[in-house]
Motif scaffolding. Structure first.
Motif, short mmCIF file in Angstrom:
data_model
loop_
_atom_site.label_atom_id
_atom_site.label_comp_id
_atom_site.label_asym_id
_atom_site.label_seq_id
_atom_site.Cartn_x
_atom_site.Cartn_y
_atom_site.Cartn_z
N VAL A 122 39.76 34.70 57.26
CA VAL A 122 38.95 35.44 56.53
C VAL A 122 37.99 34.46 55.83
O VAL A 122 38.29 33.48 55.49
CB VAL A 122 39.64 36.16 55.50
N GLU A 123 36.55 35.03 55.75
CA GLU A 123 35.46 34.29 55.31
C GLU A 123 34.58 35.01 54.53
O GLU A 123 34.62 36.17 54.91
CB GLU A 123 34.94 33.42 56.34
N GLY B 144 34.37 42.41 44.49
CA GLY B 144 33.32 42.95 45.42
C GLY B 144 32.70 42.13 46.48
O GLY B 144 31.62 42.41 46.59
N ALA B 145 33.24 41.21 46.91
CA ALA B 145 32.76 40.07 47.85
C ALA B 145 32.73 40.92 49.53
O ALA B 145 33.71 41.74 49.61
CB ALA B 145 33.62 39.18 48.03
N TRP B 146 31.83 40.52 50.21
CA TRP B 146 31.86 40.98 51.44
C TRP B 146 32.70 39.91 52.36
O TRP B 146 32.05 38.74 52.01
CB TRP B 146 30.42 41.24 51.93
N LEU B 147 33.56 40.29 53.02
CA LEU B 147 34.16 39.42 53.95
C LEU B 147 34.29 39.58 55.71
O LEU B 147 34.03 40.64 56.04
CB LEU B 147 35.84 39.53 53.82
N VAL B 148 34.15 38.53 56.15
CA VAL B 148 34.29 38.58 57.76
C VAL B 148 35.80 38.23 57.84
O VAL B 148 36.12 37.29 57.62
CB VAL B 148 33.28 37.82 58.21
N THR C 201 43.67 37.88 52.67
CA THR C 201 43.56 37.19 51.69
C THR C 201 42.08 36.95 51.47
O THR C 201 41.42 36.32 52.23
CB THR C 201 44.16 35.75 52.24
N CYS C 202 41.69 37.18 50.23
CA CYS C 202 40.37 36.99 49.87
C CYS C 202 40.23 35.76 49.27
O CYS C 202 40.79 35.16 48.63
CB CYS C 202 40.03 38.07 48.53
N PRO C 203 39.15 34.99 49.87
CA PRO C 203 38.85 33.91 49.52
C PRO C 203 38.61 33.56 47.81
O PRO C 203 38.93 32.48 47.47
CB PRO C 203 37.31 33.14 50.08
N LEU C 204 38.29 34.61 47.17
CA LEU C 204 38.17 34.49 45.84
C LEU C 204 39.11 34.96 44.86
O LEU C 204 39.62 34.68 43.92
CB LEU C 204 36.86 35.32 45.29
N CYS C 205 39.89 36.01 45.44
CA CYS C 205 41.18 36.54 44.60
C CYS C 205 42.58 36.35 45.27
O CYS C 205 43.38 36.56 44.58
CB CYS C 205 40.89 37.98 44.88
N GLY C 206 42.65 35.86 46.44
CA GLY C 206 44.16 35.62 47.17
C GLY C 206 44.50 36.65 47.96
O GLY C 206 43.51 37.67 48.22
#
Length: 80
Positions: A76-77, A59-63, A4-9
């Motif tokens: 996910v953050e 294009g986000a970097w996620l932990v 789950t991307c914080p920006l895209c879902g």
């Protein structure tokens, strides 16, 4: 596996590129600490924090916090 991307879902894992464990950079200029940071990696069974790149998305970097045994995603953050 879905992340789950914080920006895209919620998205399929194939949209993301795995970069390895999310490591803390050493403070200062101790050569031994930097040697370990660059070259030594653990391979734990259980909970880990990994760095992922949303390559086919925003294009986000996620932990991503996940369990290497059960493959359960527990968090996910955005990397910062």
């Amino acid at each position: 596996m879905r992340l789950t991307c914080p920006l895209c879902g919620e998205r399929d894992r194939r949209e993301f590129y795995y970069e390895g464990m999310a490591l803390e950079r050493p403070e200062g200029d101790d050569p031994a600490a930097w040697e370990a940071y660059v070259h030594l990696r653990e391979n734990p069974a259980g909970r880990v924090r990994d760095l992922w790149y949303h390559e086919a998305g925003c294009g986000a970097w996620l932990v991503v916090e996940r369990d290497t045994v059960s493959h359960e995603i527990t968090g996910v953050e955005l990397a910062g």
